[in-house]
Enzyme design. Structure first.
Site, PDB file in Angstrom:
ATOM      1  N   THR A 138      -5.189  10.426  -0.523  1.00 31.06           N
ATOM      2  CA  THR A 138      -6.306  10.349   0.332  1.00 31.06           C
ATOM      3  C   THR A 138      -6.819  11.518   0.667  1.00 31.06           C
ATOM      4  O   THR A 138      -5.751  11.787   1.575  1.00 31.06           O
ATOM      5  CB  THR A 138      -6.296   8.769   0.544  1.00 31.06           C
ATOM      6  N   TYR A 171     -14.615   6.002   8.027  1.00 33.71           N
ATOM      7  CA  TYR A 171     -13.518   6.801   7.151  1.00 33.71           C
ATOM      8  C   TYR A 171     -14.071   6.133   6.006  1.00 33.71           C
ATOM      9  O   TYR A 171     -14.218   5.062   5.315  1.00 33.71           O
ATOM     10  CB  TYR A 171     -12.224   5.972   7.450  1.00 33.71           C
ATOM     11  N   HIS A 219       0.377  -1.134  -0.048  1.00 34.00           N
ATOM     12  CA  HIS A 219      -0.042   0.033  -0.331  1.00 34.00           C
ATOM     13  C   HIS A 219       1.092   1.174  -0.095  1.00 34.00           C
ATOM     14  O   HIS A 219       0.074   2.319   0.303  1.00 34.00           O
ATOM     15  CB  HIS A 219      -0.743  -0.257   1.090  1.00 34.00           C
TER      16      HIS A 219
END
Length: 782
Positions: free
Chosen positions: A597, A584, A470
């Site tokens: 993001t 979230y 990630h």
């Protein structure tokens, strides 16, 4: 070994008659062709650098400016207003060559004028891309300003992948008062009266004392850095985490739901690897179109594409490091405890899919056993980071282990040839989808290399999938790659009637190279495997396609599909847990340079009011009114997050500044420690031109998912496929008795159907049917 013999370009021996020199012309020819390929890549990169360097102008526009200046000079007019004459005075040329000096001066002036025009055009483009009011306008009511802006934005020439990078605006730093106001509004439905008063006092105290000081430092960084968030986000959220990245950070992507293009494992691997390398070629040549906001012409930042291939996260004691190499001509392959280096280029030529299939089949047929300690070596990347760092320093810093580890880490990507079968199959398709998700998320904890930017998994029955690290990029970037791979595999490369790859095979290809290891028995592998296994066994995954309706029915109600789903998740969570939680939802900030993001706090006052009204039995008209208010609120929150006015990244950076300054903030400490018990994300379908779902309805993507963020919470990923389907991925932990992924999946399905029934009251006439209106519609769709 065959590859060792082919690597020798010449040999010589000393004899009584002198030196006997023997040349291998085949090897020399391969060296020559590899060099040609390397120089072609360099020339291509130089050409692209020039093209994107002058964007939105073109290199040919320089010639136009030069001709225009020379033409005006020929007509005895001075377009430079005396500047050409001044340039002539400073040129170190002989005065006798007056005509030549004049020409050179005109060329210099033309070039300077051309560069000035480029800078002006780029500045104008940045202003155009900084305009975000279009996002807040109502559907069907577009202002004149926006219409003029769109026409101007569309008037540019065809861009390369990175053409817009230098024209993208920088992420703005929100006003601290606005961030605190929005934060308090977001937590209001989650706190009691006294708790909210206490939090308001902490926020006011922070703003009046420490907040403005931290804000000044942050604005200074925003002036200096390309993006004031991204480098800290990458380092502190991802790379400094010392816990396992498997499950906690890495995420997965799945194959088609209904279709497996071939049941031949080696053939699926051949096409998949080829498609990925074709994508890499497009990235290197910048032939990919810049990604845009869906349904618009607005470009998004492409910086995350740079580290897609040939990238590995390497462990450290305090922080990991992302290492990126130039293009590798091989991939690393794992099969039944053995590691291989598979060369995918020969003499500068990419092997065809049939040749890669041939090489993969050689690996599958290789009967050699794993070396001692080799079979579960990948568990080091699945466990805690500090033991892996210490092992790396102790056993992988030199010798054969370092060479083999380098081969894995420098590979274009990692491939696992799994000996299991996965997919929606057999007598238990729903349960098999759940097992498929768990397999991609963590596998056996040792048969993936979780540090690679992404790893491809090819199953025994031809199904495939990927696991992505990630820190280097977010899911939409990997989803773009995966969409291209699946579409290219199925619709462009294709297979023969017997399921093999197309093309001819050069059977003189050298065998894939076994990687050699010297692993002591007293290593950390067993301990890391135990940690990873405990983590993997605790994950409860549930994947289900929601077929009752999709975005087609939702958009007819003039409601954002994402807002509809997010409010449904709030209703489902309320029914599941009896309350609300901090929620979230990931939103991109790639409208800005190097953006990643931002968080949309989907649990709002408006969504909670709707859920309470619906569950409290209030009238349908009142519930519909509250739902539309909640949907409008959610859309506005999403727009704010996308345009740099979010809450959480700003507060996160203020917290980082406070740590650098060595000061404590009770407010920031409490905000950053709040758990996200419901973490959600939508996987967008970005390349609809590659997926013709109308003509090929079976080629539906399952999307992907991730592990739960909180120990007592849920992770929910969803992908809106076509007009009539939404695929959900739900995860939680078995160790929490209050969560159950399957139970929550049922609640999600019911919440979606209940809200649609509320908003379309005319369907209630069919409620006498025991199946209900949504289920009746489902039968029509199926």
């Amino acid at each position: 070994m065959a590859e060792a013999h082919q690597a020798v370009a010449f040999q010589f021996t000393i004899t009584p008659e002198g030196i006997d020199l023997q040349l291998s012309y085949q090897a020399l020819n391969q060296i020559y062709l590899s060099g040609v390929r390397s120089w072609k890549k360099r020339v291509s990169r130089m050409r692209n650098s020039v093209i994107k360097g002058v964007y939105p102008a073109s290199p040919s526009s320089w010639l136009f400016v030069v001709i225009a200046i020379l033409a005006t000079m020929y007509m005895r007019s001075d377009p430079s207003m005396g500047l050409i004459a001044k340039i002539q005075q400073h040129l170190p040329l002989s005065p006798e060559r007056k005509y030549f000096i004049t020409m050179v001066s005109a060329l210099v002036f033309s070039t300077l004028l051309w560069l000035s025009l480029i800078l002006t055009l780029r500045f104008c483009l940045k202003l155009l891309l900084s305009y975000h009011r279009w996002m807040f306008e109502q559907h069907g009511r577009v202002s004149t300003t926006t219409k003029v802006w769109v026409v101007r934005l569309l008037s540019g020439r065809k861009p390369l992948l990175y053409s817009y990078q230098t024209s993208l605006p920088h992420l703005p730093v929100p006003a601290i008062k606005d961030t605190l106001t929005r934060y308090l509004e977001s937590v209001r439905p989650l706190l009691t009266g006294p708790e909210f008063e206490r939090m308001s006092e902490l926020a006011n105290q922070f703003e009046s004392t420490l907040g403005n000081r931290l804000q000044r430092y942050l604005k200074l960084k925003a002036l200096w850095a390309t993006n004031y968030v991204s480098d800290w986000w990458e380092e502190y959220i991802y790379l400094r985490s010392r816990s396992p990245i498997m499950v906690n950070s890495n995420y997965y992507g799945m194959d088609f739901l209904y279709v497996t293009p071939t049941a031949v494992q080696a053939a699926r691997a051949g096409n998949t690897i080829t498609a990925l390398l074709l994508y890499r070629r497009k990235v290197n040549r910048e032939e990919l179109k810049p990604t845009r906001v869906p349904g618009t012409v607005i470009p998004l930042c492409a910086a995350q594409c740079e580290r897609m291939f040939n990238t590995t996260r390497t462990p450290g004691d305090e922080t990991d490091v992302l290492q990126h190499w130039q293009d590798s001509e091989f991939v690393a392959v794992y099969h039944r405890g053995r590691f291989f280096r598979l060369w995918v280029y020969r003499a500068g030529r990419l092997l065809c899919p049939r040749e890669i299939e041939f090489q993969i089949q050689r690996i599958l047929d290789d009967p050699s056993p794993p070396q001692p300690g080799e079979d579960k070596l990948g568990a080091l990347t699945a466990g805690d980071r500090i033991p892996w760092s210490q092992m790396r320093k102790q056993y992988f810093s030199s010798g054969v282990n370092k060479r083999s580890l380098d081969a894995i880490e420098r590979a274009a990507f990692f491939v696992t040839l799994d000996d299991e079968e996965q997919g929606m199959k057999g007598d238990d398709p729903a349960g098999n989808l759940d097992r498929y998700a768990k397999s991609l998320l963590h596998g056996k904890c040792y048969d993936r290399w979780f540090d690679k930017s992404f790893s491809i998994v090819i199953y025994k029955n031809g199904k495939n999938g990927l696991n992505a690290e990630h820190s280097w990029a977010d899911a939409p970037t990997v989803a773009h790659l995966w969409e291209y791979t699946l579409a290219t595999d199925a619709f462009q490369l294709g297979y023969t009637e017997d399921g093999h790859c197309k093309g001819e095979v050069d059977r003189s290809l050298p065998h894939p190279q076994r990687l050699l290891w010297d692993i002591p028995t007293e290593t950390q592998v067993t301990s890391s495997l135990a940690v990873a296994t405990a983590l993997a066994d605790n994950v409860d995954c549930h994947v289900f396609p929601f077929r009752e309706f999709g975005k087609g029915r939702i958009k007819k109600l003039r409601i954002s599909p994402d807002a509809f789903i997010q409010i449904s998740l709030q209703l489902a969570y309320y029914r599941d847990r009896g309350g609300f939680c901090l929620t979230y939802e990931a939103s991109m900030t790639r409208l800005f340079r190097e953006g990643r993001t931002e968080t949309v706090r989907s649990c709002s006052n408006e969504s909670c009011a709707f859920v309470k009204a619906l569950e409290g039995g209030e009238g349908a008209e009142q519930c519909r009114r509250l739902f539309r208010l909640a949907a409008e609120k959610h859309q506005n929150l999403y727009r704010l997050a996308m345009t740099g006015a979010g809450i959480d990244r700003h507060l996160f950076c203020l917290y980082v500044v406070s740590k650098y300054l060595g000061v404590d903030s009770p407010f920031l400490k409490e905000v950053l420690s709040e758990p996200w018990r419901l973490s959600t994300s939508q996987t967008p379908i970005q390349q609809m031109e590659l997926f013709d779902l109308k003509n090929h309805p079976d080629f539906i993507s399952l999307g992907g998912g991730f592990g739960p963020v909180a120990d007592d919470g849920y992770g929910v990923s969803y992908i809106i496929v076509g007009e009539d389907m939404i695929n959900f991925h739900v995860s939680s932990k078995y160790s929490c008795s209050d969560t159950d992924s399957h139970r929550f999946g049922v609640q999600i399905s019911q919440a979606l159907q209940d809200i649609l029934a509320l908003l379309t009251p005319e369907t209630k006439t069919a409620s006498s049917n025991s199946k209900g209106p949504a289920q009746t519609q489902s039968k029509k769709l199926l």
